[in-house]
Design an enzyme around this catalytic site. Structure first.
Site, PDB file in Angstrom:
ATOM      1  N   ASP A 123      23.484   8.744 -30.809  1.00  0.00           N
ATOM      2  CA  ASP A 123      22.395   7.854 -31.218  1.00  0.00           C
ATOM      3  C   ASP A 123      22.604   7.446 -32.682  1.00  0.00           C
ATOM      4  OD1 ASP A 123      19.655   6.691 -31.334  1.00  0.00           O
ATOM      5  OD2 ASP A 123      19.388   7.813 -29.483  1.00  0.00           O
TER       6      ASP A 123
ATOM      7  N   HIS B  66      15.724   5.826 -34.620  1.00  0.00           N
ATOM      8  CA  HIS B  66      15.844   5.834 -33.162  1.00  0.00           C
ATOM      9  C   HIS B  66      16.339   7.181 -32.638  1.00  0.00           C
ATOM     10  CE1 HIS B  66      17.516   4.719 -29.179  1.00  0.00           C
ATOM     11  NE2 HIS B  66      16.569   3.795 -29.180  1.00  0.00           N
TER      12      HIS B  66
ATOM     13  N   SER C 231      15.010   3.791 -23.672  1.00  0.00           N
ATOM     14  CA  SER C 231      15.515   4.737 -24.673  1.00  0.00           C
ATOM     15  C   SER C 231      14.662   5.995 -24.730  1.00  0.00           C
ATOM     16  CB  SER C 231      15.526   4.099 -26.070  1.00  0.00           C
ATOM     17  OG  SER C 231      16.583   3.199 -26.217  1.00  0.00           O
TER      18      SER C 231
END
Length: 424
Positions: free
Chosen positions: A153, A190, A364
């Site tokens: 990620d 994220h 996600s």
């Protein structure tokens, strides 16, 4: 409370990473492939050691001649940035277009591909732990103890109070192929969001992680400018096979979550060998299906690759979100529906940068719920194969939509307790 959103799973674009006007960054793939299916069986430690050893053996033999050429060209200043990728029998480098063309004509070379770039997402995010069924396994004493999870990620904020104590620590627990950070870091947020869903605690006063007693490691696919490369992602998958570089030690993770995808819908098998190698050492590669809905045949790679396990997204009422990618897909000979199943992924409360928390929406956020449930399962039933893990997830899914598997909901919504009962 600060509210952010990830609109799209990370997108890998078809943009050549060009270091200069007369130089190109490429990945050279050689023809020889390790036959991982022929690796003798054994316990987890022995199996992983044998798989990594066979990958090294094939790459060492196949790359020897080309590496001698590259070493000579490096001394002449024609080649820079050579990186061996033994997991897929490839070599990444930057060189002139002329030498790249010459390398492509060598008999041992299968192809020379542009080292493409990826851009980190900007935008939407969260999920309901009760909906996933995680508390039902907590009541059985299954909270992820002894299991190591990883995410590929934007990194992880290791200082976050919900994550700091759960990092395994040490040089074999963090990998940054761009060399920007020696310890876990995240400038986007994220990766901190997705890790919070998998492994976060309850420092905010609310439990945010599916597997709160698990240990995590991480790889930072995207640099601080939000860009990743094909070679960097190959290097990450290679690191996941053997984080400390010693096949004799068993320090690979048990679970790997990927909340990123190529930008173009369709079939791209660039990373299928990486995923197959993860499966060979006992890891089921979990992927966000992508936010390419609502139309049919909107799947993304690598989520639609044969070795990936793909996860779409529903809201708290078990209704598919319009953004969730749908099948069908036959990418790489894939059979069955796409996605494999769905999980909660709308307005999920999770960890954020600077010790904060936020809400998030998208595939996600759905995918790390599956990663977290796998950690719970493996803490109680270690050593289950990727095939057994995938079959149990599908068998335990709560059917939604039309009866039976379909190309909107897959097998249905993630159900941790039913999956536990289905796992042999």
């Amino acid at each position: 409370m600060r509210s952010l959103a990830i609109v799209l799973t990370m997108l890998l674009t078809s943009v050549v990473h060009a270091p200069g006007p007369d130089r190109v960054a490429v990945v050279v793939y050689l023809k020889d492939r390790a036959d991982l299916g022929a690796v003798p069986p054994g316990d987890r430690r022995l199996r992983r050691q044998r798989v990594v050893g066979e990958l090294h053996r094939v790459a060492d033999r196949a790359q020897a001649s080309l590496l001698r050429l590259l070493d000579a060209e490096r001394r002449r200043g024609v080649v820079t940035g050579v990186r061996r990728l033994w997991n897929v029998n490839a070599i990444a480098l930057t060189t002139t277009r002329e030498l790249a063309d010459a390398i492509a004509r060598r008999p041992e070379v299968a192809s020379v591909a542009a080292d493409e770039t990826a851009f980190a997402p900007v935008g939407q995010i969260e999920v309901n732990l009760t909906q996933s069924g995680a508390p039902g396994l907590w009541s059985l004493g299954l909270r992820g103890t002894g299991v190591v999870v990883a995410n590929v990620d934007t990194g992880v904020d290791v200082t976050h109070p919900d994550l700091a104590a759960r990092w395994r620590g040490g040089p074999n627990s963090w990998f940054d192929p761009n060399g920007e950070h020696v310890t876990p870091a995240d400038v986007s947020g994220h990766g901190t969001w997705t890790m919070g869903v998998m492994a976060g605690g309850d420092a905010s006063g609310a439990a945010i992680g599916v597997a709160p007693d698990t240990t995590w490691i991480a790889a930072k696919a995207f640099d601080d400018g939000g860009v990743a490369t094909t070679s960097g992602l190959h290097a990450i998958f290679q690191w996941l096979l053997d984080p400390d570089g010693d096949p004799a030690t068993d320090d690979a993770p048990d679970v790997v979550n990927n909340s990123w995808a190529f930008s173009a819908k369709g079939c791209n098998l660039t990373f299928e060998p990486d995923l197959a190698a993860l499966r060979a050492i006992g890891i089921l590669p979990v992927f966000a299906a992508g936010n390419g809905g609502p139309y049919a045949a909107g799947s993304y790679s690598p989520a639609n690759n044969p070795s990936a396990f793909s996860v779409g997204v529903v809201n708290g009422a078990d209704t598919i979100l319009s953004m969730s990618s749908r099948g069908p897909s036959t990418c790489g000979g894939r059979t069955g529906v796409f996605p494999d199943l769905v999980a909660s992924g709308k307005d999920i409360w999770t960890s954020d940068l600077y010790g904060m928390w936020t809400t998030a929406t998208g595939t996600s956020m759905a995918a790390p719920h599956v990663g977290g449930v796998l950690a719970l399962l493996l803490s109680g039933k270690p050593g289950r194969t990727p095939g057994q893990q995938a079959a149990a997830l599908v068998a335990g899914a709560h059917d939604l939509g039309v009866p039976g598997p379909d190309n909107t909901y897959g097998a249905g919504r993630l159900d941790a307790v039913a999956t536990w009962n289905a796992l042999p």
